[in-house]
Scaffold this motif. Structure first.
Motif, mmCIF file in Angstrom:
data_model
loop_
_atom_site.group_PDB
_atom_site.id
_atom_site.type_symbol
_atom_site.label_atom_id
_atom_site.label_comp_id
_atom_site.label_asym_id
_atom_site.label_seq_id
_atom_site.Cartn_x
_atom_site.Cartn_y
_atom_site.Cartn_z
ATOM 1 N N ALA A 1 0.839 -1.203 0.000
ATOM 2 C CA ALA A 1 0.000 0.000 0.000
ATOM 3 C C ALA A 1 0.872 1.251 0.000
ATOM 4 N N LEU A 2 1.607 1.462 -1.085
ATOM 5 C CA LEU A 2 2.448 2.645 -1.185
ATOM 6 C C LEU A 2 1.582 3.883 -1.404
ATOM 7 N N PRO A 3 1.896 4.979 -0.738
ATOM 8 C CA PRO A 3 1.127 6.202 -0.957
ATOM 9 C C PRO A 3 1.456 6.812 -2.317
ATOM 10 N N ASP A 4 0.581 7.665 -2.773
ATOM 11 C CA ASP A 4 0.804 8.359 -4.038
ATOM 12 C C ASP A 4 1.971 9.318 -3.869
ATOM 13 N N MET A 5 3.010 9.140 -4.686
ATOM 14 C CA MET A 5 4.234 9.923 -4.529
ATOM 15 C C MET A 5 4.013 11.402 -4.838
ATOM 16 N N LYS A 6 3.216 11.688 -5.869
ATOM 17 C CA LYS A 6 2.956 13.088 -6.204
ATOM 18 C C LYS A 6 2.261 13.797 -5.046
ATOM 19 N N GLN A 7 1.272 13.142 -4.461
ATOM 20 C CA GLN A 7 0.538 13.746 -3.349
ATOM 21 C C GLN A 7 1.447 13.955 -2.146
ATOM 22 N N THR A 8 2.344 12.997 -1.895
ATOM 23 C CA THR A 8 3.267 13.117 -0.769
ATOM 24 C C THR A 8 4.218 14.290 -0.964
#
Length: 121
Positions: free
Chosen positions: A23-30
């Motif tokens: 469940a990797l978070p969205d990199m752009k949003q991070t």
């Protein structure tokens, strides 16, 4: 018994790591959230890096101007290389932070709408 304990310890370490990658978070949003929170800090670091690079070169030049003789080969070998590397590192850090800020700014490639350049009320 040691092998069983080692196997259980390995499972305790490996299983949560495997579950976390699912469940990797969205990199752009991070990255956008990082810039929204720390935009002013990155702005200050960018300014300090460019000012530090400028003072490094200015100090190097002023040493030769006030000396009156110009640069000597021994002086270049002793101080010149270190000052040049320091300038390149500071200027490089400033350039990387500037690129990062422009990528996350309005109209950048990350499509973030970050108001870090506007005055905070």
């Amino acid at each position: 018994m040691k092998k069983v304990g080692f196997a259980l310890l390995s499972m305790l370490v490996v299983v949560p790591a495997m579950a976390a990658t699912a469940a990797l978070p969205d990199m752009k949003q991070t990255v956008c959230e990082l810039m929204a929170q720390f935009g002013s800090v990155f702005n200050i670091l960018r300014i300090l890096a460019f000012v530090g690079a400028g003072f490094t070169i200015a100090g190097w030049a002023w040493g030769w101007i006030s000396g009156g003789e110009g640069p000597k080969i021994e002086d270049l070998k002793k101080k010149g290389t270190g000052l040049l590397v320091g300038f390149i590192v500071l200027f490089g850090i400033g350039a990387i932070i500037s690129a990062f800020m422009s990528m996350t700014g309005e109209g950048g490639s990350f499509d973030c709408v970050v108001d870090m350049w506007k005055m905070q009320k």
